[in-house]
Design an enzyme around this catalytic site. Structure first.
Site, PDB file in Angstrom:
ATOM      1  CD  GLN A 136     -47.185 -11.375  -0.285  1.00 60.68           C
ATOM      2  OE1 GLN A 136     -46.973 -10.165  -0.336  1.00 60.68           O
ATOM      3  NE2 GLN A 136     -47.090 -12.063   0.837  1.00 60.68           N
ATOM      4  CB  SER A 156       1.085   0.217  -0.813  1.00 59.85           C
ATOM      5  OG  SER A 156       1.418   0.563  -2.137  1.00 59.85           O
ATOM      6  NE  ARG A 207       5.443   3.460   0.074  1.00 57.02           N
ATOM      7  CZ  ARG A 207       6.598   3.404  -0.577  1.00 57.02           C
ATOM      8  NH1 ARG A 207       7.439   4.412  -0.495  1.00 57.02           N
ATOM      9  NH2 ARG A 207       6.889   2.354  -1.292  1.00 57.02           N
ATOM     10  CG  LEU A 212      -3.595   6.696  -0.752  1.00 54.59           C
ATOM     11  CD1 LEU A 212      -5.098   6.469  -0.922  1.00 54.59           C
ATOM     12  CD2 LEU A 212      -3.267   8.173  -0.886  1.00 54.59           C
ATOM     13  CD  GLN A 234      -4.967  -2.539  -3.824  1.00 56.34           C
ATOM     14  OE1 GLN A 234      -4.637  -2.887  -4.960  1.00 56.34           O
ATOM     15  NE2 GLN A 234      -4.094  -2.430  -2.828  1.00 56.34           N
ATOM     16  CG  LEU A 291     -14.191   3.986   1.218  1.00 64.16           C
ATOM     17  CD1 LEU A 291     -13.355   4.881   0.300  1.00 64.16           C
ATOM     18  CD2 LEU A 291     -13.730   2.543   1.121  1.00 64.16           C
ATOM     19  CD  GLU A 292     -15.533   1.297   7.363  1.00 58.59           C
ATOM     20  OE1 GLU A 292     -14.443   0.807   7.033  1.00 58.59           O
ATOM     21  OE2 GLU A 292     -16.620   0.862   6.961  1.00 58.59           O
TER      22      GLU A 292
END
Lengths: 199, 93
Positions: free
Chosen positions: A193, A126, A130, A128, A172, A152-153
């Protein structure tokens, strides 16, 4: 059900979930765990730069699109051409200009084994927020079974340039318990296989 | 087989140094791309920029359908999400 700091600590202690490097006590809040910013940030080059680059090899009059084909299986290789590292300031920080969009990541590696019935959501801090800093765009879910570093975007929607320092708390993680174990992993036989060799 | 396996794929560099891009062949013949953590990829050597190397990515088997298997990738594919159906012949322990 959202997990408390105690429950997160218990899961980590039992290695039921993995976070590396292990979080410090100050990264916990009552119902979330703060994660920190990694050392790499990338920004997209401008369409004009890309256009100029791809046009250079074309005959006169041929104009290629700069659009990124999201369905291209070599999307990653293509997207590398569109990205460049964000230059670090002399003190090691990053300056994110107003309305600049960059890709970053957490410093922490996360592993949520399916059988532990744990999923998570990444959310902004929160303090950041702001200042207009967004750390993810519509992609908060970390599914049960996930392993990796969280990308992270990051976008500065505020009025002023913002300085970010690798290692600072950037987002977070809110952990939630699934009511039932998700499908898989199941045992199976690889009848076909024989003869398949590792590359 | 405990439900974890590796899936043959093509490996190239990802956006970040901690990740790799893998190109995966689906049962229906399409090829898709996913970014995954480099810890989940096995490859003989590090790919150079623009290089694609044969390798394997760790997957979790969800359902055995005979010739094909439904697997969960460690991270979502760009266009398909996490759960995809692949030929069983591409799986290895």
């Amino acid at each position: 059900m959202i997990l408390s700091d105690r429950e997160i600590e218990d899961l980590l202690a039992k290695r039921a979930i993995v976070i590396e490097p292990p979080p410090l006590p100050r990264q916990y809040t009552t119902s979330a765990l703060d994660l920190t910013l990694g050392d790499e940030l990338y920004e997209f080059r401008t369409p004009q730069e890309i256009q100029q680059e791809i046009q250079a090899a074309q005959p006169r009059g041929v104009r290629l699109s700069v659009a990124i084909d999201m369905a291209d299986p070599y999307f990653a290789a293509i997207s590398q051409k569109y990205l460049r590292p964000v230059r670090k300031e002399p003190d090691g920080s990053f300056l994110i200009e107003r309305h600049q969009f960059v890709l970053g990541s957490t410093r922490e590696y996360i592993k949520l084994p399916k059988e532990q019935r744990i999923a998570a959501r990444v959310e902004s801090k929160s303090t950041l927020a702001r200042f207009g800093l967004v750390v993810h765009l519509t992609a908060p879910t970390v599914h049960a079974g996930f392993s990796g570093v969280l990308v992270l975007e990051i976008c500065n929607l505020g009025y002023y340039p913002l300085r970010l320092v690798p290692g600072q708390r950037i987002c977070q993680l809110i952990f939630e318990r699934l009511r039932r174990v998700p499908k898989g992993p199941v045992r199976t036989q690889y009848q076909h296989q024989q003869g398949v060799r590792p590359p | 087989m405990n439900g974890e396996a590796t899936l043959r794929c093509e490996v190239s560099l990802g956006m970040f140094s901690h990740e790799r891009s893998v190109a995966i062949q689906l049962q229906d013949g399409r090829r898709i791309a996913a970014f995954v953590d480099k810890r989940d990829v096995k490859v003989d050597r590090e790919p150079a920029p623009d290089q694609k190397l044969p390798g394997r990515v760790r997957v979790s088997i969800v359902e055995d359908r005979g010739d094909s298997v439904v697997v969960d990738l460690p991270q979502p594919a760009v266009t398909e999400g996490t759960r995809v159906t692949v030929p069983k012949t591409l799986l290895e322990e």
